[in-house]
Structure formats: structure tokens, C-alpha cells
Design an enzyme around this catalytic site. Structure first.
Site, PDB file in Angstrom:
ATOM      1  N   GLU A  51     -14.919  46.910   9.452  1.00  0.00           N
ATOM      2  CA  GLU A  51     -15.255  48.164  10.237  1.00  0.00           C
ATOM      3  C   GLU A  51     -16.764  47.843  10.464  1.00  0.00           C
ATOM      4  O   GLU A  51     -17.727  47.589   9.424  1.00  0.00           O
ATOM      5  CB  GLU A  51     -15.081  49.416   9.384  1.00  0.00           C
ATOM      6  CG  GLU A  51     -15.622  50.519   9.942  1.00  0.00           C
ATOM      7  CD  GLU A  51     -15.488  51.921   8.969  1.00  0.00           C
ATOM      8  OE1 GLU A  51     -14.960  51.919   8.193  1.00  0.00           O
ATOM      9  OE2 GLU A  51     -15.977  53.025   9.695  1.00  0.00           O
ATOM     10  N   ARG A 294     -10.428  41.658  -5.194  1.00  0.00           N
ATOM     11  CA  ARG A 294     -11.828  41.699  -4.475  1.00  0.00           C
ATOM     12  C   ARG A 294     -12.675  40.423  -5.088  1.00  0.00           C
ATOM     13  O   ARG A 294     -12.338  40.132  -6.339  1.00  0.00           O
ATOM     14  CB  ARG A 294     -12.339  42.972  -4.561  1.00  0.00           C
ATOM     15  CG  ARG A 294     -11.735  44.105  -4.070  1.00  0.00           C
ATOM     16  CD  ARG A 294     -12.742  45.311  -4.708  1.00  0.00           C
ATOM     17  NE  ARG A 294     -14.022  45.399  -3.823  1.00  0.00           N
ATOM     18  CZ  ARG A 294     -14.045  45.819  -2.515  1.00  0.00           C
ATOM     19  NH1 ARG A 294     -13.154  46.261  -2.154  1.00  0.00           N
ATOM     20  NH2 ARG A 294     -15.423  45.943  -1.954  1.00  0.00           N
ATOM     21  N   LYS A 304     -21.185  48.685   1.086  1.00  0.00           N
ATOM     22  CA  LYS A 304     -22.062  48.839   2.179  1.00  0.00           C
ATOM     23  C   LYS A 304     -22.927  49.716   2.175  1.00  0.00           C
ATOM     24  O   LYS A 304     -24.049  50.016   2.739  1.00  0.00           O
ATOM     25  CB  LYS A 304     -20.916  48.799   3.499  1.00  0.00           C
ATOM     26  CG  LYS A 304     -20.336  47.529   3.941  1.00  0.00           C
ATOM     27  CD  LYS A 304     -19.955  47.442   5.317  1.00  0.00           C
ATOM     28  CE  LYS A 304     -18.295  47.589   5.338  1.00  0.00           C
ATOM     29  NZ  LYS A 304     -17.549  47.585   6.594  1.00  0.00           N
TER      30      LYS A 304
HETATM   31  P1  ATP Z   1     -15.993  50.123   3.396  1.00  0.00           P
HETATM   32  O1  ATP Z   1     -14.675  50.529   3.876  1.00  0.00           O
HETATM   33  O2  ATP Z   1     -16.521  50.915   2.274  1.00  0.00           O
HETATM   34  O3  ATP Z   1     -16.929  50.396   4.744  1.00  0.00           O
HETATM   35  P2  ATP Z   1     -15.398  47.526   3.030  1.00  0.00           P
HETATM   36  O4  ATP Z   1     -16.094  46.440   2.376  1.00  0.00           O
HETATM   37  O5  ATP Z   1     -13.850  47.805   2.730  1.00  0.00           O
HETATM   38  O6  ATP Z   1     -16.266  48.643   3.093  1.00  0.00           O
HETATM   39  P3  ATP Z   1     -14.476  46.637   5.603  1.00  0.00           P
HETATM   40  O7  ATP Z   1     -15.210  46.557   6.918  1.00  0.00           O
HETATM   41  O8  ATP Z   1     -13.271  47.809   5.638  1.00  0.00           O
HETATM   42  O9  ATP Z   1     -15.507  46.836   4.462  1.00  0.00           O
HETATM   43  O10 ATP Z   1     -13.992  45.302   4.871  1.00  0.00           O
HETATM   44  C1  ATP Z   1     -13.174  44.385   5.850  1.00  0.00           C
HETATM   45  C2  ATP Z   1     -12.409  43.621   5.042  1.00  0.00           C
HETATM   46  O11 ATP Z   1     -12.789  42.829   4.053  1.00  0.00           O
HETATM   47  C3  ATP Z   1     -11.226  44.404   4.377  1.00  0.00           C
HETATM   48  O12 ATP Z   1     -10.009  43.762   4.536  1.00  0.00           O
HETATM   49  C4  ATP Z   1     -11.566  44.434   2.795  1.00  0.00           C
HETATM   50  O13 ATP Z   1     -10.314  44.365   2.159  1.00  0.00           O
HETATM   51  C5  ATP Z   1     -12.204  43.009   2.665  1.00  0.00           C
HETATM   52  N1  ATP Z   1     -13.157  43.048   1.714  1.00  0.00           N
HETATM   53  C6  ATP Z   1     -14.296  43.871   1.355  1.00  0.00           C
HETATM   54  N2  ATP Z   1     -14.918  43.867   0.404  1.00  0.00           N
HETATM   55  C7  ATP Z   1     -14.505  42.616  -0.384  1.00  0.00           C
HETATM   56  C8  ATP Z   1     -14.563  42.057  -1.625  1.00  0.00           C
HETATM   57  N3  ATP Z   1     -15.314  42.298  -2.285  1.00  0.00           N
HETATM   58  N4  ATP Z   1     -13.716  40.971  -1.587  1.00  0.00           N
HETATM   59  C9  ATP Z   1     -12.848  40.489  -0.923  1.00  0.00           C
HETATM   60  N5  ATP Z   1     -12.460  41.215   0.416  1.00  0.00           N
HETATM   61  C10 ATP Z   1     -13.163  42.206   0.556  1.00  0.00           C
END
Ligand code: ATP
Ligand code: MG
Length: 592
Positions: A51, A294, A304
């Protein structure tokens, strides 16, 4: 999965550090292997769906390496999809940053898509769900909806608007789309089961009304689709075969499948005709969601929201501050794409949640830099050493190997003269036990020069040490008869006359506890920001370390790995960042 897409498999990243020789054996790759062997898919297609509401961080590196890496290994494709369904928090600056970071990490996408490319399709799909009698417009407000939803232990209740007829629902939804209603006054919901054990299945929202401009579609839409609805349909539209995501989405999988099955894009080309009209190749498939754990690292924050807070409240100097564990920050710090990929390889893929020690990451970076960084000499905390038995105008160039283990790095000329800078901590007037460096009347080897003896300590009126006088034993130089003479210590140096002044930023971990997020000690995570995570010193560099391009990485002998700063370094006024020390200083026993 179609086989008639252009055959442009995802680029395989350049590998400075060889990946493990054996093929990866994790459960996701096993599923992919099985699906290819059984003919379920002729080729695989993955996506990475960030995102654009912030920059990518170290956790995202795992998701990127996994989705892009698997596509490359199995000659498939991986899309970069900007999941931009939440206007207000999203920004084109982040879109550019994400693209840049994915490429920097060594990957390239098959197609770049935006969830917002599909807004018209999502809208048509919602009309279809209404016509099929499995979606309805609800007039409950957010608070009432929460009340009706029930709890983990108690089922929910049906909304009084749940039994509206198809015609009324169609009319109301069309008017939502036309912008007739106020924000939050109505919602389109899926009609599933308010008694479901899984709360995600209790008539989840599909669309909400929000009159807010979108960074890609402007004012075209007063309604926006919810993540759970848009994400799975985006996957289906792009022909994604394996939709890899983190474990928190496991409970959402039944809903993911519900939308994919109820909408059934492959059987309804009229729903996605707008994409073909817009020139977007579209061959929908039925995607399968697979969850993995994760990446969690000690001493790191991977939210974030919190990373944004560090920037906005000036704990750091921007998203690319070398203390940040954003990919931009790590890049500016001097971390390498190959080192990060090595970490992800080492960590592996499973459904087990765990926290990886930050030292493992540092170890991967050191391993890559040891092989790829040329050696240089620099003095960070200078003390003058005058070799009194050399003539005043003595000056010569010594040939130094650029890498002790790899001759292909070649050699360089290092100027040597009568006055040198050495590291202040390499001299001790009252040496502690086991101190093998320079002390009064003691001897030490000057790297590449020979053995020197400390003859005299010069102090100012206040008793502060200002310089050392010593003598060089010329017989002890490499190739001379006395070269084999042994002394215990070797220290580095730079010629004072030739040295180039540099700003060196000494970085360390941003948090001084392993789990800054844990609020067990009653403290906020912000209380654990390490005030010593950045120190700036004026250092002296040998000339060959100064006249280099930004982002060139070196080992400064005995000190650590350093990178010429991406933003501030100029060959005439060098600025270096310390990437990592040569050894781990954090896991030493207390008191050392
Ligand atoms: P938010 O949804 O709180 O803004 P997010 O870290 O989930 O933050 P996204 O941009 O939705 O951000 O993440 C994109 C992809 O990265 C998603 O598929 C998510 O599952 C993956 N991702 C995010 N953080 C991690 C992590 N710590 N380890 C592995 N994959 C991650
Ligand atoms: Mg997310």
C-alpha cells in the site's frame, strides 16, 4: 493460468553472495512445484502488493524476495501492484519510492498495476453480487455495525436492512456511486452469515462512502472498496496463481475465497471488459492465498505508522535516515541488496512466528561486504605520530593490495611520510593488561611499513597528549632482512600531509533494547530510541578513499564497513557512513 502472456520471466537478481546451492525446500515452493507437476498451472504468477502509504521496510524485503524470487525460480511472473484503495494516506512519492526500492533489491516486475486500475471492475462485480442476492446496502452507521457484529464468543445479529430486495439494493448502490449520500451513511455489505464463528464472515463491508480525492483516480469515485474485497479480485484479475501474504490474513482466507468464487471472474468477461478497453491484458484465474510468517527482527520497528512517527517527530532525519530500517535507510547506511537477500534466504519460509536477532542481519551484511568491499585506511580519532629518524621531506608511495583474499581487486598507492595520523585508542600511556598496541617505549607494526618504537610523548601545558615521537626500524619492512621480526600488534595509519579530511557518521542500532515494541516495562517504544545511534566525527582518509562516487563501499581497516553517503558525499568533501563494525559489539558479555 494463461500461457499466452509475453514470455518475460522476472529477472533473476545478481548474486554477489552465492545463494545456498540446494534448491529451497520450503512449503510454499513445494506447493508451487506440485501445482506445476500436476498441470494445475502451466506457469505461475505472483504479486507483491504494497500500500503506497509509506516506504518499504526490512519486513517487506521478505515478501519481495519470496514473491519475486519464486516467480524467477519457476520461470513465472511477478507483478508489482500498488494496493491503493485507501485514499488520504497514500502519496505518489511513496509509489516512486516503492518502485525504486524493489529494483534496488534486485528485482523487476512483469507488470506494474494499481488496485485503482480496477475500480470500474470492482463496481461491476458489486452490482453482480447484489443481483445474485448476496450483497445489500446497509444504513447502519459504523458504531451500530460494530454493535451488531457480536464478539469472538458471541454471534452477531442481522441488520434490519439485510432483507432489502435486489431492486432497492441496486438503486441505493447506484446512488452511493453517484455521490448522493453522506460519508459513512450507507455501506454495501456481503450477505454471508452473521452467526459465523469467523468474524470476517459476518456480512463484511464491501464498499464505504468517502468523498475524498484519490491519488490515481482523482474525484471520480465517492465510494471505495474494502481491502478484503479489492485484494482478492485484483489477484484474480491479474491471473495470480499463488497469492503470498503474511499470517495475519489467514482468518481472512475464507472471505478471500468467498469473493473469488461468488464473483467468478473467469466466467464473466463482461465484468472485466473495461480493462481490455483500456489496453490492460487480462486473463483472470482463481488465485490461491498462502500465508507465511512475518519477518520480525530484534532492535527493529516494522510498523509503517511508527516509522512515520519517527520521521514526523524528528527522531531521525527522514525516511532514508541511515538509522531507519526502511529499505531507503538501509541503502543509505550501506547495506547491500545481496546481503539482505542472504538474510531472507537464511531466515527461510514457514508458518512459525519468530524474532530474528539483529546480529544475523549484520552478519549477512558483513559476509557480503567482506567479499565485495575494497580495503582502505582511515583514522577516526587522530593522534599525530612523528617518525623522527626519517628526513623532514621523506615521502614515498607504498603499494597496498585492495583486498587480502581477492587479487582481482588490484593494488593502490598509499602515500607515506614522516608525520602520520594514528588512532588515539591505539596508544595507551598506562596500558591495560594484554594491550598489544603502542605504549611508551613499546613497539608496534605499522601496517605495510614496518616496526616503529614509541620514544617520546609530547603533552601540552595542561598535560594533554598532543603527539608521539617514534622511530621506524627500516630493516623490518616487507622484503627486508628484518621483516620476520615479530611484534604483537599491527595498527593502521594515514600520512598527515596527504590525508583528506572527511565527515564520518558513526551509526549504531536505533533502539537500545531488543524489543522496543514490548510495553512490558511500562515504557513507550519511543523511550528506547538510542541517543548514541548517530555520532559524527571529523576523520582523516587516505587519498584513495576520498575520490570516489557516492554509494561506494569500503572496509576501513580495523574499523568496519563504510559507504560514501548517497546524498551528501562529494569527492572534494567526503562524507562516509558506518554501515557496520567488523565485529558484533552488542552480544559481548556485560562489562567489556
Ligand atoms: P500496513 O498494512 O500497516 O500499512 P504493511 O506492513 O502490511 O503495513 P503493506 O504495504 O500492506 O504494509 O505490505 C505489503 C506486503 O508486505 C503485504 O503482503 C504484507 O503481508 C507484506 N509484509 C509486510 N510486513 C511484513 C513483514 N514484516 N514480513 C513479511 N512480509 C511483510
Ligand atoms: Mg497491509
Amino acid at each position: 493460468m494463461s500461457t499466452d502472456r509475453p514470455a518475460t520471466p522476472t529477472a533473476i537478481p545478481h548474486q554477489a553472495v552465492p545463494h545456498q546451492a540446494a534448491p529451497h525446500q520450503d512449503f510454499i515452493r513445494q506447493i508451487v512445484r506440485d501445482d506445476l507437476a500436476s498441470g494445475k498451472h502451466a506457469a505461475i504468477h505472483t504479486r507483491f502488493p504494497p500500500e503506497p502509504n509509506g516506504y518499504l521496510h526490512i519486513g517487506h524485503a521478505k515478501a519481495i524476495c519470496l514473491s519475486f524470487g519464486i516467480a524467477a525460480e519457476f520461470s513465472g511472473w511477478c507483478n508489482l501492484r500498488l494496493d491503493d484503495t485507501n485514499p488520504g494516506k497514500e502519496d505518489p512519492e511513496f509509489v516512486e519510492g516503492i518502485k525504486d526500492d524493489v529494483r534496488w533489491l534486485g528485482f523487476d516486475w512483469h507488470e506494474l498495476r494499481h488496485a485503482s486500475d480496477y475500480f470500474e471492475v470492482f463496481y461491476r462485480c458489486a452490482l453482480k453480487l447484489i443481483e445474485d442476492g448476496v450483497a445489500y446496502v446497509d444504513d447502519l452507521d459504523a458504531e451500530q455495525m460494530r454493535e451488531y457484529r457480536g464478539t469472538l464468543t458471541q454471534g452477531g445479529r442481522n441488520s434490519p436492512y439485510r432483507e432489502r430486495g435486489v431492486a432497492e439494493n441496486l438503486d441505493l448502490f447506484r446512488r452511493m456511486r453517484a455521490g448522493e449520500f453522506a460519508d459513512g451513511s450507507r455501506t454495501l455489505r456481503a450477505k454471508i452469515d452473521m452467526a459465523a464463528g469467523n468474524i470476517n464472515m459476518r456480512d463484511p463491508a464491501i464498499y464505504r462512502i468517502r468523498t475524498i480525492a484519490h491519488q490515481n483516480t482523482g474525484d471520480a469515485w465517492p465510494i471505495y472498496p474494502m481491502y478484503d474485497y479489492a485484494h482478492c479480485l485484483s489477484d484474480a484479475l491479474e491471473g495470480i496463481t499463488h497469492s503470498l501474504c503474511t499470517l495475519e490474513f489467514e482468518d481472512h482466507r475464507p472471505l478471500y475465497d468467498w469473493f473469488v468464487d461468488r464473483v467468478d471472474l473467469p466466467s464473466h468477461p463482461e465484468l472485466w471488459q473495461p480493462l481490455l478497453d483500456a489496453g490492460l491484458p487480462t486473463v483472470p484465474a482463481k488465485p490461491r492465498q498462502i500465508e507465511f510468517s512475518r519477518l520480525n527482527l530484534s532492535y527493529c520497528i516494522t510498523s509503517k505508522r511508527k516509522l512515520a512517527q519517527l520521521v514526523n517527530e524528528n527522531f531521525v532525519d527522514g525516511w532514508d535516515d541511515p538509522r531507519m530500517n526502511t529499505l531507503r535507510g538501509l541503502r543509505r547506511r550501506g547495506f547491500t541488496p545481496a546481503g539482505l537477500r542472504l538474510l531472507i534466504d537464511r531466515v527461510g519460509v514457514s508458518k512459525q512466528n519468530s524474532v530474528i536477532d539483529y546480529a544475523v542481519l549484520e552478519g549477512c551484511i558483513r559476509e557480503d561486504l567482506d567479499a565485495t568491499a575494497a580495503r582502505r585506511m582511515a583514522v577516526l580519532d587522530p593522534l599525530k605520530l612523528v617518525l623522527t629518524n626519517l628526513p623532514e621531506d621523506h615521502e614515498e608511495n607504498l603499494a597496498f593490495a585492495n583486498h587480502p583474499k581477492d587479487d582481482s581487486f588490484g593494488t593502490r598507492a598509499v602515500p607515506f611520510a614522516r608525520e602520520l595520523w594514528i588512532e588515539r585508542e591505539d596508544f595507551a600511556e598506562v596500558p591495560p593488561k594484554g594491550f598489544h598496541r603502542l605504549k611508551p617505549d613499546g613497539e608496534v607494526r605499522l601496517r605495510g611499513v614496518g616496526i616503529i618504537k614509541c620514544e617520546q610523548i609530547i603533552k601540552d601545558a595542561d598535560g594533554n597528549l598532543i603527539e608521539l615521537h617514534g622511530t621506524l626500524d627500516p630493516e623490518t619492512r616487507h622484503g627486508m632482512p628484518g621483516a620476520d621480526r615479530k611484534v604483537k600488534g599491527t595498527i593502521h595509519w594515514v600520512s598527515a600531509k596527504h590525508a583528506i579530511a572527511a565527515e564520518v557518521r558513526l551509526y549504531d542500532r536505533l533502539f537500545n533494547v531488543a524489543a522496543p515494541d514490548s510495553e512490558e516495562d511500562g515504557k513507550s517504544w519511543l523511550d528506547h530510541v538510542n541517543p548514541l545511534a548517530k555520532r559524527v566525527v571529523q576523520a582523516w582518509l587516505e587519498p584513495a578513499a576520498a575520490n570516489v562516487d557516492p554509494e561506494q563501499r569500503f572496509q576501513f581497516e580495523r574499523l568496519g564497513y563504510f559507504v560514501a553517503d548517497r546524498a551528501d558525499h562529494r569527492p572534494g568533501s567526503p562524507v562516509f557512513n558506518r554501515t557496520v563494525t567488523l565485529r558484533d559489539a552488542w552480544t559481548k558479555p556485560a562489562g567489556q
